[in-house]
Design a protein around this motif. Sequence first.
Motif, PDB file in Angstrom:
ATOM      1  N   ASN A 119       9.852  -6.811   3.910  1.00  0.00           N
ATOM      2  CA  ASN A 119       9.220  -8.044   4.396  1.00  0.00           C
ATOM      3  C   ASN A 119       8.083  -7.796   5.373  1.00  0.00           C
ATOM      4  O   ASN A 119       7.193  -8.640   5.515  1.00  0.00           O
ATOM      5  N   LEU A 120       8.118  -6.667   6.090  1.00  0.00           N
ATOM      6  CA  LEU A 120       7.149  -6.450   7.155  1.00  0.00           C
ATOM      7  C   LEU A 120       6.952  -4.954   7.369  1.00  0.00           C
ATOM      8  O   LEU A 120       7.909  -4.180   7.291  1.00  0.00           O
ATOM      9  N   ILE A 121       5.712  -4.549   7.617  1.00  0.00           N
ATOM     10  CA  ILE A 121       5.392  -3.173   7.979  1.00  0.00           C
ATOM     11  C   ILE A 121       4.856  -3.171   9.399  1.00  0.00           C
ATOM     12  O   ILE A 121       3.989  -3.986   9.745  1.00  0.00           O
ATOM     13  N   ILE A 122       5.392  -2.275  10.230  1.00  0.00           N
ATOM     14  CA  ILE A 122       4.904  -2.116  11.600  1.00  0.00           C
ATOM     15  C   ILE A 122       4.326  -0.719  11.737  1.00  0.00           C
ATOM     16  O   ILE A 122       5.036   0.277  11.574  1.00  0.00           O
ATOM     17  N   ASP A 123       3.033  -0.671  12.014  1.00  0.00           N
ATOM     18  CA  ASP A 123       2.296   0.588  12.123  1.00  0.00           C
ATOM     19  C   ASP A 123       2.173   0.956  13.598  1.00  0.00           C
ATOM     20  O   ASP A 123       1.454   0.294  14.365  1.00  0.00           O
ATOM     21  N   LEU A 124       2.893   1.996  14.002  1.00  0.00           N
ATOM     22  CA  LEU A 124       2.883   2.437  15.396  1.00  0.00           C
ATOM     23  C   LEU A 124       1.660   3.316  15.640  1.00  0.00           C
ATOM     24  O   LEU A 124       1.506   4.358  15.010  1.00  0.00           O
ATOM     25  N   GLN A 125       0.804   2.886  16.564  1.00  0.00           N
ATOM     26  CA  GLN A 125      -0.435   3.610  16.836  1.00  0.00           C
ATOM     27  C   GLN A 125      -0.598   3.839  18.335  1.00  0.00           C
ATOM     28  O   GLN A 125      -0.502   2.891  19.120  1.00  0.00           O
ATOM     29  N   PRO A 126      -0.835   5.099  18.746  1.00  0.00           N
ATOM     30  CA  PRO A 126      -1.091   5.382  20.166  1.00  0.00           C
ATOM     31  C   PRO A 126      -2.522   4.996  20.550  1.00  0.00           C
ATOM     32  O   PRO A 126      -3.456   5.787  20.385  1.00  0.00           O
ATOM     33  N   LEU A 127      -2.725   3.786  21.033  1.00  0.00           N
ATOM     34  CA  LEU A 127      -4.051   3.287  21.371  1.00  0.00           C
ATOM     35  C   LEU A 127      -4.319   3.439  22.865  1.00  0.00           C
ATOM     36  O   LEU A 127      -3.403   3.316  23.687  1.00  0.00           O
ATOM     37  N   ASP A 128      -5.573   3.661  23.207  1.00  0.00           N
ATOM     38  CA  ASP A 128      -5.928   3.718  24.615  1.00  0.00           C
ATOM     39  C   ASP A 128      -6.199   2.301  25.127  1.00  0.00           C
ATOM     40  O   ASP A 128      -6.177   1.323  24.372  1.00  0.00           O
ATOM     41  N   GLN A 129      -6.463   2.176  26.428  1.00  0.00           N
ATOM     42  CA  GLN A 129      -6.634   0.855  27.032  1.00  0.00           C
ATOM     43  C   GLN A 129      -7.811   0.097  26.437  1.00  0.00           C
ATOM     44  O   GLN A 129      -7.750  -1.116  26.245  1.00  0.00           O
ATOM     45  N   GLN A 130      -8.873   0.826  26.104  1.00  0.00           N
ATOM     46  CA  GLN A 130     -10.036   0.162  25.522  1.00  0.00           C
ATOM     47  C   GLN A 130      -9.713  -0.408  24.148  1.00  0.00           C
ATOM     48  O   GLN A 130     -10.116  -1.526  23.815  1.00  0.00           O
ATOM     49  N   SER A 173      -2.703  -8.265  15.627  1.00  0.00           N
ATOM     50  CA  SER A 173      -3.295  -7.310  14.679  1.00  0.00           C
ATOM     51  C   SER A 173      -2.694  -7.467  13.293  1.00  0.00           C
ATOM     52  O   SER A 173      -2.448  -6.483  12.609  1.00  0.00           O
ATOM     53  N   LEU A 174      -2.417  -8.694  12.884  1.00  0.00           N
ATOM     54  CA  LEU A 174      -1.796  -8.934  11.581  1.00  0.00           C
ATOM     55  C   LEU A 174      -2.782  -8.652  10.461  1.00  0.00           C
ATOM     56  O   LEU A 174      -3.913  -9.129  10.474  1.00  0.00           O
ATOM     57  N   SER A 175      -2.348  -7.852   9.493  1.00  0.00           N
ATOM     58  CA  SER A 175      -3.143  -7.563   8.301  1.00  0.00           C
ATOM     59  C   SER A 175      -2.182  -7.490   7.119  1.00  0.00           C
ATOM     60  O   SER A 175      -1.090  -8.068   7.175  1.00  0.00           O
ATOM     61  N   ALA A 176      -2.575  -6.808   6.063  1.00  0.00           N
ATOM     62  CA  ALA A 176      -1.707  -6.673   4.887  1.00  0.00           C
ATOM     63  C   ALA A 176      -1.877  -5.283   4.293  1.00  0.00           C
ATOM     64  O   ALA A 176      -2.965  -4.711   4.325  1.00  0.00           O
ATOM     65  N   THR A 177      -0.784  -4.743   3.750  1.00  0.00           N
ATOM     66  CA  THR A 177      -0.784  -3.446   3.080  1.00  0.00           C
ATOM     67  C   THR A 177      -0.330  -3.629   1.641  1.00  0.00           C
ATOM     68  O   THR A 177       0.667  -4.318   1.385  1.00  0.00           O
ATOM     69  N   ASP A 178      -1.069  -3.046   0.712  1.00  0.00           N
ATOM     70  CA  ASP A 178      -0.716  -3.144  -0.706  1.00  0.00           C
ATOM     71  C   ASP A 178       0.386  -2.140  -1.031  1.00  0.00           C
ATOM     72  O   ASP A 178       0.206  -0.939  -0.875  1.00  0.00           O
ATOM     73  N   VAL A 179       1.528  -2.650  -1.468  1.00  0.00           N
ATOM     74  CA  VAL A 179       2.640  -1.810  -1.911  1.00  0.00           C
ATOM     75  C   VAL A 179       3.001  -2.231  -3.328  1.00  0.00           C
ATOM     76  O   VAL A 179       3.494  -3.338  -3.544  1.00  0.00           O
ATOM     77  N   LEU A 180       2.669  -1.401  -4.299  1.00  0.00           N
ATOM     78  CA  LEU A 180       2.958  -1.674  -5.703  1.00  0.00           C
ATOM     79  C   LEU A 180       2.372  -3.012  -6.149  1.00  0.00           C
ATOM     80  O   LEU A 180       2.971  -3.748  -6.933  1.00  0.00           O
ATOM     81  N   GLY A 181       1.186  -3.329  -5.634  1.00  0.00           N
ATOM     82  CA  GLY A 181       0.521  -4.555  -6.038  1.00  0.00           C
ATOM     83  C   GLY A 181       0.925  -5.799  -5.281  1.00  0.00           C
ATOM     84  O   GLY A 181       0.448  -6.892  -5.588  1.00  0.00           O
ATOM     85  N   VAL A 182       1.784  -5.678  -4.281  1.00  0.00           N
ATOM     86  CA  VAL A 182       2.232  -6.810  -3.470  1.00  0.00           C
ATOM     87  C   VAL A 182       1.695  -6.633  -2.051  1.00  0.00           C
ATOM     88  O   VAL A 182       1.817  -5.546  -1.467  1.00  0.00           O
ATOM     89  N   ILE A 231       1.974  -6.807   1.655  1.00  0.00           N
ATOM     90  CA  ILE A 231       3.044  -6.870   2.643  1.00  0.00           C
ATOM     91  C   ILE A 231       2.421  -7.068   4.027  1.00  0.00           C
ATOM     92  O   ILE A 231       1.562  -6.287   4.433  1.00  0.00           O
ATOM     93  N   PRO A 232       2.838  -8.101   4.772  1.00  0.00           N
ATOM     94  CA  PRO A 232       2.304  -8.305   6.123  1.00  0.00           C
ATOM     95  C   PRO A 232       2.496  -7.050   6.980  1.00  0.00           C
ATOM     96  O   PRO A 232       3.559  -6.441   6.970  1.00  0.00           O
ATOM     97  N   THR A 233       1.437  -6.681   7.712  1.00  0.00           N
ATOM     98  CA  THR A 233       1.446  -5.451   8.505  1.00  0.00           C
ATOM     99  C   THR A 233       0.943  -5.740   9.912  1.00  0.00           C
ATOM    100  O   THR A 233      -0.069  -6.416  10.092  1.00  0.00           O
TER     101      THR A 233
END
Length: 322
Positions: free
Chosen positions: A230-241, A252-261, A263-265
């Motif tokens: 149902n949901l993908i959470i992408d853990l990213q080490p971001l700096d303050q900027q 930062s909601l986007s979408a990732t294609d998984v097998l043509g579907v 998926i909210p990311t």
Amino acid sequence: MLDSLQSLLEQTGPRLQLRWLNGEPEQGSPLRRPERARSRESLIGSLNCIHPNCLQVIGRAEQRYLQALGRTAFEETLEQLFAEQPAAILFADGLEPHPAFFAFAAEHDTPLLGSSLGDEELINHLRYFLTHALAERQTLHGVFIEVLGMGVLLIGDPAVGKSELALDLITRGHRLIADDAPRFARIAPETIEGTCPETLRDFLEVRGLGILNIRAMFGEGAVQRSKTLNLIIDLQPLDQQQIAGLDRLTGSLSATDVLGVAIPTITMPVAPGRNLAILVEAAVRHQILRIRGYDAGVDFIDRQARAIRLDRPDPPGPGSRP
């Protein structure tokens, strides 16, 4: 792995009372030819010569129809049926094929199967089984976990903290599905199901601790065999900027294609002092509200717009009284 009629009978034969009627082929009989793997051909269904099924099922109604045909029409129908090269023709209700079926089957090298189950029951069981067994599959790197009833895939660079976060979520009552290499299958047009390879089931690797058996440590309720993604959470080490550059209303909601579907990311910044387990729970609750039609960002913007209108009412019209 299901890749032939032989394996289908091995896995479902005893339960569905399937048997070979014209002898088991010496070589493996493919269930779906490579050129038809992505076609719209149905996996299984009642006899259909217009939109052929991969497995053509003949029950009592189909047999009565064939028996009512004249000799020429009957032979033409069989010729068309076998010319489509079905993986097999399956006779339900314990029916015995007309001798002409054996002749055509030998000519076209088509297996004939039989079962004492009714055609509807047989089709329902096999359609469900084949849909899962022959679904498109993809393996993704990450930790797949059930959070608040939703399947959440934690992804990110190595050593970013995926396993530690998963362990924290497990201690909070959520359930592990797969670590490192969850396998996903498209079982419906908009449904992706995730499972764990048998050799990795119940295990979670945590740097510094090694391999942990989550079932042995936390009990049966801490693991789950499969779940819809149902949901993908992408853990990213971001700096303050970079964190400051994120949209403060929509995140930062986007979408990732998984097998043509799609998926909210959500891209989730990893930084010292951030309680990621609470943030993941909040992200899942927020996504549940989105699914139900509520978006807090949109609600906030609408509320601000209403407040501005109330603070600055429209000027009176030309004909209005002072």
